[in-house]
Write a protein that holds these residues in place. Structure first.
Motif, PDB file in Angstrom:
ATOM      1  N   GLY A 297     -15.481 -12.337   6.281  1.00  0.00           N
ATOM      2  CA  GLY A 297     -14.329 -12.403   7.172  1.00  0.00           C
ATOM      3  C   GLY A 297     -14.728 -12.706   8.607  1.00  0.00           C
ATOM      4  N   LEU A 298     -13.778 -13.275   9.355  1.00  0.00           N
ATOM      5  CA  LEU A 298     -14.021 -13.636  10.746  1.00  0.00           C
ATOM      6  C   LEU A 298     -12.933 -13.026  11.629  1.00  0.00           C
ATOM      7  N   PRO A 299     -13.256 -12.750  12.916  1.00  0.00           N
ATOM      8  CA  PRO A 299     -12.298 -12.111  13.816  1.00  0.00           C
ATOM      9  C   PRO A 299     -11.322 -13.116  14.439  1.00  0.00           C
ATOM     10  N   GLY A 300     -10.486 -13.702  13.582  1.00  0.00           N
ATOM     11  CA  GLY A 300      -9.483 -14.639  14.067  1.00  0.00           C
ATOM     12  C   GLY A 300      -8.282 -13.926  14.658  1.00  0.00           C
ATOM     13  N   ARG A 301      -7.217 -14.687  14.947  1.00  0.00           N
ATOM     14  CA  ARG A 301      -6.033 -14.112  15.583  1.00  0.00           C
ATOM     15  C   ARG A 301      -5.362 -13.068  14.702  1.00  0.00           C
ATOM     16  N   ASP A 302      -5.555 -13.153  13.399  1.00  0.00           N
ATOM     17  CA  ASP A 302      -4.913 -12.206  12.486  1.00  0.00           C
ATOM     18  C   ASP A 302      -5.727 -10.924  12.302  1.00  0.00           C
ATOM     19  N   CYS A 303      -6.815 -10.769  13.054  1.00  0.00           N
ATOM     20  CA  CYS A 303      -7.712  -9.613  12.908  1.00  0.00           C
ATOM     21  C   CYS A 303      -7.526  -8.664  14.077  1.00  0.00           C
ATOM     22  N   ASP A 304      -7.206  -7.422  13.783  1.00  0.00           N
ATOM     23  CA  ASP A 304      -7.131  -6.384  14.817  1.00  0.00           C
ATOM     24  C   ASP A 304      -8.435  -5.604  14.918  1.00  0.00           C
ATOM     25  N   LEU A 305      -9.023  -5.337  13.753  1.00  0.00           N
ATOM     26  CA  LEU A 305     -10.228  -4.505  13.654  1.00  0.00           C
ATOM     27  C   LEU A 305     -11.270  -5.245  12.839  1.00  0.00           C
ATOM     28  N   TYR A 306     -12.437  -5.441  13.408  1.00  0.00           N
ATOM     29  CA  TYR A 306     -13.486  -6.209  12.736  1.00  0.00           C
ATOM     30  C   TYR A 306     -14.642  -5.269  12.432  1.00  0.00           C
ATOM     31  N   LEU A 307     -14.912  -5.082  11.145  1.00  0.00           N
ATOM     32  CA  LEU A 307     -15.959  -4.175  10.686  1.00  0.00           C
ATOM     33  C   LEU A 307     -17.279  -4.939  10.582  1.00  0.00           C
ATOM     34  N   VAL A 308     -18.201  -4.613  11.459  1.00  0.00           N
ATOM     35  CA  VAL A 308     -19.513  -5.268  11.497  1.00  0.00           C
ATOM     36  C   VAL A 308     -20.462  -4.449  10.630  1.00  0.00           C
TER      37      VAL A 308
END
Length: 435
Positions: A297-308
């Motif tokens: 997954g990538l932190p695009g506009r539809d992403c609020d929370l990005y799990l690294v």
């Protein structure tokens, strides 16, 4: 040797028949490399010719803190090779990723032998190191005794001993004094550690600063950095870096509070142990759209929370963040190294539990390079102050960078002290002295 020292040897020998089964169990759980279990018994030596120095870092932080020291040692001693042992698979993986290409031909990695007398002897017979350096709190009774019997000089650097460990060692003062006396050089990582080490018998211990403070900037792939910057654009970014259980919830609650003021906020969370990803994803579900990096997954506009939930990418995401909370500090874990963020120009927030990095944390706060937070509410408040004021963010980053720069001399000083204790006659090792 003290009575407890002899008891440690007997206990290690008694455990030897059981330990191979334990190692295989760890391998099935991904905590050991199955094809390399022999290394844990001191086998598979492949000693290069010439002088050899053994360096040991148990886990990730200790091992990565060795990188600037390794560079300083090899610059000063052109004939030297380094044997680097680690206690965890993750540390070995990150060492391979971070080791500079120019140093790699002179560095050998093995997993550390367990502290069994026969295995220690096998390891030392095979490698025949000219010296040994241990990082932080690696006090092994049987290995240190074997080194002492062979006359191999040893150093304990960035030495750390918690108040709890110090209290426990007071029940065995003779053994503590015996082990610490075997080190020709003991360099504490803080003034508090210095006092505890001296009280336990390391009378010649010194404090020159923390080796973790002198770590090189964390790396980032330039192409991936550019790609993610394009995806994120101008969105404000809060980063929960190297978090532990209990801290993700605070970061998520801060995210929820901040969304009223920053509706396009992106919050990154990098758990210290990526295997906790399912747990963190479940926590994140009520707070917005969560996307997992390890799943592509990538932190695009539809992403609020990005799990690294990947290894070795902390430097990438610190470069993308507007403000970073440094983990292990809202819960009583002692705090991770805040200068990793400082070196990359990222404003720093830290919790109240910074015992392991007390001098660094206090210096950063006093200089204005970091802010202390107590809970999710103060985390949200401090993050809002930084994200809403570019001038404040720049001032914090500049102040933190000054503290980081002050620590840059330590690897060279340590390298010179370590080389001074080695028996140069055994390897005809020319040493380039500092001007």
């Amino acid at each position: 040797m003290s009575l407890l020292g002899r008891a440690s040897g007997l206990l290690g020998s008694a455990m030897a028949p059981v330990l191979p089964h334990w190692l295989r169990l760890r391998a099935r759980r991904g905590k050991e490399v199955p094809a390399r279990l022999a290394e844990r018994r001191g086998l598979d030596a492949d000693r290069p010719p010439g002088p050899l120095l053994w360096l040991h870092g148990a886990s990730v932080g200790e091992t990565l803190s060795l990188l600037p020291l390794m560079r300083a040692l090899l610059e000063r001693a052109p004939a030297l090779h380094l044997l680097v042992t680690t206690g965890t698979v993750t540390a070995a993986t990150l060492l391979a990723q971070r080791l500079p290409e120019a140093l790699a031909p002179r560095v050998i990695h093995r997993f550390a032998p367990l502290d069994v007398p026969r295995w220690a002897e096998t390891f030392l017979d095979g490698w025949r190191p000219d010296g040994a350096v241990f990082v932080e709190s690696e006090l092994w009774p049987n290995i240190s005794a074997a080194l002492a019997r062979r006359g191999v000089p040893a150093a304990l650097i960035n030495a750390r001993i918690s108040p709890r460990s110090a209290r426990l060692w007071r029940w065995a003062p003779g053994l503590a004094r015996e082990m610490l006396s075997r080190f020709r050089l003991v360099v504490a990582q803080s003034l508090d550690d210095l006092a505890r080490l001296r009280a336990l018998g390391a009378e010649g211990a010194v404090f020159w600063g923390s080796l973790k403070a002198a770590a090189e900037p964390l790396p980032a792939d330039p192409a991936e950095l550019a790609r993610l910057r394009a995806l994120i654009g101008e969105r404000p970014v809060l980063f929960g870096a190297s978090t532990h259980p209990g801290e993700e919830q605070a970061v998520l609650e801060a995210h929820a509070a901040l969304r009223a003021r920053f509706p396009d906020l992106l919050t990154l969370i990098a758990p210290r142990h990526p295997a906790r990803a399912p747990e963190v994803l479940a926590l994140a579900a009520p707070f917005g759209a969560a996307i997992q990096r390890s799943a592509g997954g990538l932190p695009g506009r539809d992403c609020d929370l990005y799990l690294v939930d990947t290894l070795g990418e902390l430097g990438l995401f610190l470069r993308l963040s507007g403000v970073a909370f440094v983990g292990a500090s809202l819960v009583p874990k002692g705090g991770h190294n805040p200068l990793e963020a400082a070196r990359l120009g990222c404003p720093i927030l830290i919790g109240p539990h910074t015992e392991h990095v007390r001098e660094l944390a206090e210096a950063l706060i006093a200089a204005g390079g970091a802010r202390r937070v107590q809970d999710s509410a103060t985390l949200a408040e401090a993050a809002a102050d930084v994200l809403s004021d570019a001038g404040r963010a720049r001032a914090m980053a500049q102040a933190a960078a000054t503290i980081a720069e002050d620590a840059s001399h330590l690897p060279g000083k340590l390298a010179s002290a370590i080389l001074d204790m080695l028996p140069f006659g055994t390897g005809a090792m020319p040493v380039a002295r500092d001007a």
